[in-house]
Structures are given as C-alpha cells and as structure tokens.
Design an enzyme around this catalytic site. Sequence first.
Site, short mmCIF file in Angstrom:
data_model
loop_
_atom_site.label_atom_id
_atom_site.label_comp_id
_atom_site.label_asym_id
_atom_site.label_seq_id
_atom_site.Cartn_x
_atom_site.Cartn_y
_atom_site.Cartn_z
N TYR A 131 0.73 -1.57 0.02
CA TYR A 131 0.56 -0.22 0.18
C TYR A 131 0.40 1.53 -0.07
O TYR A 131 1.50 1.30 0.77
CB TYR A 131 -1.12 -0.24 0.81
CG TYR A 131 -2.49 0.99 1.16
CD1 TYR A 131 -2.57 1.74 0.46
CD2 TYR A 131 -3.19 0.53 2.07
CE1 TYR A 131 -3.40 2.32 0.11
CE2 TYR A 131 -4.38 1.28 2.63
CZ TYR A 131 -4.47 2.11 1.15
OH TYR A 131 -5.60 3.25 0.93
N LYS A 156 -0.75 -0.93 -4.48
CA LYS A 156 -2.34 0.12 -4.31
C LYS A 156 -2.19 1.57 -4.05
O LYS A 156 -1.05 1.18 -3.13
CB LYS A 156 -3.10 -1.11 -3.03
CG LYS A 156 -4.24 -0.37 -3.35
CD LYS A 156 -5.49 -0.79 -1.89
CE LYS A 156 -6.17 0.38 -0.90
NZ LYS A 156 -7.45 -0.18 0.37
#
Length: 290
Positions: A131, A156
Amino acid sequence: MNLSGVLFFPVTPFAADGTLAEQVLAEHIGQGMEHGPGGVFVACGTGEFSALSEAEHGCAVRVAAEVVGGRVPLFAGAGGSLGAALNHARAAREAGADGLLLMPPYLAQGPGHGFKAYVEAVAAELPVIVYQRGTVVLEPDAAVELAGIPGVIGLKDGLGDIDRMQRTVLAIRETHPDFLFFNGLPTAELTMPAYRGIGVELYSSAVFAFAPEIALAYLNGDERLLTEFYAPLVRLRGKVPGYPVSLVKAGVRLRGLDVGAVRPPLVDVTAEHLEELETLIKTGLELAKS
C-alpha cells in the site's frame, strides 16, 4: 491471483462495551457476499486496522475466513512494526487468508533497501499487496524492485499522483505483466476515470460496505453516480478528518446493521452530516434502481 469486479472492504463492528462484535462482523460480511464482490479485504483501512489489537485482528480474519469460505480471495491488513506485521501475517495465514494488504510501517522510515527488507520478511508468509501511502512513496525503480520480490503481487496507490503512478505501471509491466495495480484513494470511484486512463482497473470500494447496489451500478457503467452521488460524498468526506472511515460505518448503520462507533482518534459523524449522508444514500439508491 484472480481479482476483479468490486473489492469489498468491510468495517470492523464494535459492541456497546467497545469489544469486537464477531457476530455482527459475520453478518456484515455475509450481506456483502450476497452481492458478489470480487474479493474481501478485512481489517484494513476501512476496517480500522490501526485501532485493532493483534488479538482482535486475528479474530476478525478468522470470522471473515469462515464467512467467505474460499468463494473469493480474502486479504487481511498487516503492518506497523516488523514484529506486529509478521504476527498479522501469520495469524492471517493460519486463518486461511489468501494474502495481505501491507500498510506502511508508520513513523519509522528508513532508506529504500530497509523498506524492501521489511516487505521481503512479510511476503515470505503470504502474498502481499504493498500500500503506497503515508510514509511509503515509491519512485518507479523502487517499485520495480519490490515487484521482483517473491510473494509481492500488487501495488495499491493511496497517493493520487497520476504522473508517478503512470510511470510506475509502465516500468513494472515491462517485466511483470501480471502484476496487480489498485486505486486505493478514499471513495475511489470518483477518480477511476483517471486511473483507467493509465491502465489501472482495480479499486477498493468503501461504498460497497454500506450500499453495494450503488457500487455495482457504477461498476456496470452508470456514470450519473459520479456527479450525483460520489462527488457530493467526497465533499462531505472532506469536512472532518477521519470521515473516510466514519462515514462508511455510519452508512452501514443507516442501512440497518448496528456496527457501533468508530474508535478514537476517529470521531463519529455529526447529526447534521448523518442527515446529509442519509439523503445521499437515498439519491444513490434511486439512481441505481432506475
């Protein structure tokens, strides 16, 4: 790993005494599964990952694994200190999760090779989606290095820097054509036209947690929702820090499931903003039906 469609990020319900409400979590995930998500991400950002103890995190993943039952990929949040991240990863693996969404190691920030070692250690336990947000801001060459780590399957993006993300997508796909990219911005649907333009089709849908009908209508091409539902929701979201999570939990409560309050330092939605959210949900549902 096959991920497609709407990705479901459930909230984490708490009882009146502040403890994890396991049965409510099971019901919440079960309701979402009835609408056919492409994957479930439990105990992540929308699930108040940073507010959960390791024991609560493990419990939430076990509940999710039981409800999902292998029907779609199940990911769990992991992160923080290396020791905590490894404990998250091992608990998720034991519960039967398929992978991890690896949050940034908050506060502690070392050089690039230090973060790479952190990712390598966690990815040895389960497949990892990194992330990019907060302290994790990757240059394309650094992202390519991470993509080469066995077990790292995706990135992400929670930054919203389209130029950086375009360069990253192009660089990684030269050697890793099956690598997964996700739009991880809050209320991601609003920015999906931009992300689709650079080849990123996957996104996290916080709206699916409280209004799957709206999320699916948008996925199926109802562009009216961008201006009449998502844009006003983003304006409401920007009024108070932490509302990207608080509004979702409030939305679940408005749809009839008592998932309790958010934990500090987040704050619950004010009465005025709750009324505004209720009106938005009604508008979105009417559009989704028409």
